[in-house]
Design an enzyme around this catalytic site. Structure first.
Site, PDB file in Angstrom:
ATOM      1  N   HIS A 265       0.829  -1.203   0.000  1.00 21.94           N
ATOM      2  CA  HIS A 265       0.000   0.000   0.000  1.00 21.94           C
ATOM      3  C   HIS A 265       0.867   1.258   0.000  1.00 21.94           C
ATOM      4  O   HIS A 265       0.916   1.990  -0.975  1.00 21.94           O
ATOM      5  CB  HIS A 265      -0.924  -0.014   1.222  1.00 21.94           C
ATOM      6  CG  HIS A 265      -1.923   1.100   1.274  1.00 21.94           C
ATOM      7  ND1 HIS A 265      -2.146   1.978   0.240  1.00 21.94           N
ATOM      8  CD2 HIS A 265      -2.763   1.498   2.259  1.00 21.94           C
ATOM      9  CE1 HIS A 265      -3.092   2.840   0.574  1.00 21.94           C
ATOM     10  NE2 HIS A 265      -3.469   2.587   1.803  1.00 21.94           N
ATOM     11  N   HIS A 307      -0.256   1.736 -12.709  1.00 19.28           N
ATOM     12  CA  HIS A 307      -0.985   1.891 -11.458  1.00 19.28           C
ATOM     13  C   HIS A 307      -2.146   0.909 -11.444  1.00 19.28           C
ATOM     14  O   HIS A 307      -2.765   0.653 -12.471  1.00 19.28           O
ATOM     15  CB  HIS A 307      -1.505   3.336 -11.323  1.00 19.28           C
ATOM     16  CG  HIS A 307      -1.958   3.677  -9.932  1.00 19.28           C
ATOM     17  ND1 HIS A 307      -3.201   3.348  -9.458  1.00 19.28           N
ATOM     18  CD2 HIS A 307      -1.314   4.326  -8.923  1.00 19.28           C
ATOM     19  CE1 HIS A 307      -3.318   3.786  -8.217  1.00 19.28           C
ATOM     20  NE2 HIS A 307      -2.194   4.374  -7.858  1.00 19.28           N
ATOM     21  N   ASP A 367       4.205   7.636  -7.350  1.00 23.13           N
ATOM     22  CA  ASP A 367       5.203   7.069  -6.436  1.00 23.13           C
ATOM     23  C   ASP A 367       6.611   7.169  -7.021  1.00 23.13           C
ATOM     24  O   ASP A 367       7.589   7.319  -6.282  1.00 23.13           O
ATOM     25  CB  ASP A 367       4.871   5.601  -6.136  1.00 23.13           C
ATOM     26  CG  ASP A 367       3.544   5.453  -5.418  1.00 23.13           C
ATOM     27  OD1 ASP A 367       3.362   6.123  -4.395  1.00 23.13           O
ATOM     28  OD2 ASP A 367       2.688   4.687  -5.889  1.00 23.13           O
TER      29      ASP A 367
END
Length: 433
Positions: A265, A307, A367
């Site tokens: 996560h 993603h 990210d």
């Protein structure tokens, strides 16, 4: 109202289930009467096709690459707003006027201090404790220090607690880092804004004056905006589930922090940096790793590309890319940092130009860029998820408050598909093989 008819093949019984139409997004079948009418549950591992709640906070369309907070596109908020204004929006369902924003900023600033006794709480951890372990413990412990406004049925109490959590998270995050590195705690300052204050608590020392870089503060503010909320992800769902038992909000948010700590996560940006380190330390050409990523028989994956939710592009990555490049052009970096950043930019170039990545929508995600920015800032990898938790706190609190405000909300109680044995006969221990 539109309905969907479900027919039981065994009994022939028909049940009409309401078909709910959201403001935007897929239509949703209301199956709340399914068990009562037919005695059936639904089976949906990971809740990938199940709406666990209704919410008016965040809209996400992964197919179109859309993210909106309270109806405002993330692109507009990133360009024109700042993190605390976005926090006000998420908590209050509207953008503030000038007076409302000023009062909100003052209130948050006045809550940034931690109870002095919490300093001794930090000292109970080992020096080599992970900052996320410290954060989980300290956030949960807030209930022992700020229990004067924890009536969850009282809107004013919920507001005070929300402001306390939002204000104290940067202090907890910075102190977790300072304790783990053996540096003295730095108290928050009221003359700095939210992100400047955090950077000051992270990097200043009593022996020298520290002035947070305006570019660093701007980059961090953008990261916080882009991570403020993201619909019903694992940690947000955990906060809602914990809160549905009427647990105090500090406990519910601590549960969210613990869930975020899971590498599946909240650890993606750390995985990006570890990948860059591995590539550089291998001494092998970058093309080898790109070829491995394309080989379906090789389990190697390029971290930070594509993603799970966004099947087109991650709108947050588009927004953060520009400031990432600006930061890298203007900041001084060490030789090791520079090498990793060069590798990252080479990977980005490949992903944006190589047909393999383009046709599979394997674009750099948020990210990828946030990890690079944290690295350039001098924030260690074990703090990356702490930064994520700090940003997401407002989303957790907004989602918790929305649920608690609903009349007749119920404690969460997921069902299961039982596959174990039944009706076994108990044998005394001397008769067992």
């Amino acid at each position: 109202m539109s309905t969907v008819t479900i027919i039981d093949d065994e009994t022939g019984k028909k049940v009409q289930m309401p078909l709910l139409t959201p403001t935007s997004g897929p239509k949703t079948i209301d199956i709340s009467m399914l068990y009562k009418e037919l005695g059936y549950f639904t089976y949906d591992p990971g809740f990938m096709s199940t709406a666990s709640c209704s919410s008016a906070i965040t809209f996400l369309d992964g197919e179109q690459g859309i993210l909106q907070y309270r109806g405002y596109p993330i692109e507009q908020l990133a360009e024109h707003s700042n993190y605390l204004e976005v926090c006000y929006l998420l908590l209050n369902n509207k953008l503030p006027n000038r007076l409302e924003l000023t009062e909100f900023e003052v209130d948050i600033t006045n809550h940034t201090m931690l109870h002095e006794a919490l300093k001794s709480f930090f000292s109970g951890f080992r020096r080599d404790a992970h900052p996320m372990a410290i954060m989980v413990g300290v956030v949960g412990a807030l209930a022992a220090f700020y229990h004067d406004h924890m009536d969850i049925k009282n809107p004013e109490h919920r507001k005070i607690t929300a402001h306390r959590l939002l204000a104290k998270m940067p202090t907890i995050a910075a102190w977790s880092y300072r304790f783990a590195t053996g540096k003295p705690f730095v108290y928050p300052r009221n003359d700095l804004n939210y992100t400047e204050n955090f950077l000051h608590m992270m990097f200043s020392m009593p022996s020298n004056d520290y002035k947070p870089s305006s570019l660093l503060a701007k980059a961090l503010d953008l990261i916080l905006i882009l991570h403020a909320d993201h619909e019903q992800n694992a940690s947000t769902s955990t906060v809602r589930l914990a809160g549905s038992s009427d647990a105090n909000p500090f406990a519910a948010v601590a549960a969210g922090v613990a869930t975020l700590w899971g590498p599946a996560h909240g650890g993606a940006n750390e995985a990006v940096i570890r990948m860059l380190i591995d590539i550089n330390e291998s001494g092998k050409p970058l093309q080898l790793f790109i070829d491995r990523a394309k080989d379906k028989n090789d389990d190697f994956r390029l971290m930070g590309f594509g993603h799970r939710v966004y099947k087109n592009h991650d709108p947050r990555a588009t927004l953060i890319r520009e400031i990432c490049h600006k930061l890298l052009n203007e900041m001084e970096t060490t030789g090791e940092q520079q090498k990793m950043l060069e590798t990252a930019m080479a990977l980005e170039k490949v992903a944006l130009e190589d047909e393999y990545f383009i046709t599979r929508n394997l674009y750099p995600n948020v990210d990828f860029y946030s990890g690079i920015i944290f690295l350039a800032m001098g924030i260690p990898m074990n703090m990356f998820t702490v930064m994520f938790a700090m940003a997401r706190t407002v989303g957790w609190v907004a989602q918790w408050n929305e649920m608690i405000s609903e009349p007749g909300y119920k404690i969460g109680r997921p069902r299961q598909l039982y596959t174990g044995p039944i009706d076994l006969k108990y044998d005394s221990i001397d008769k067992r093989s």
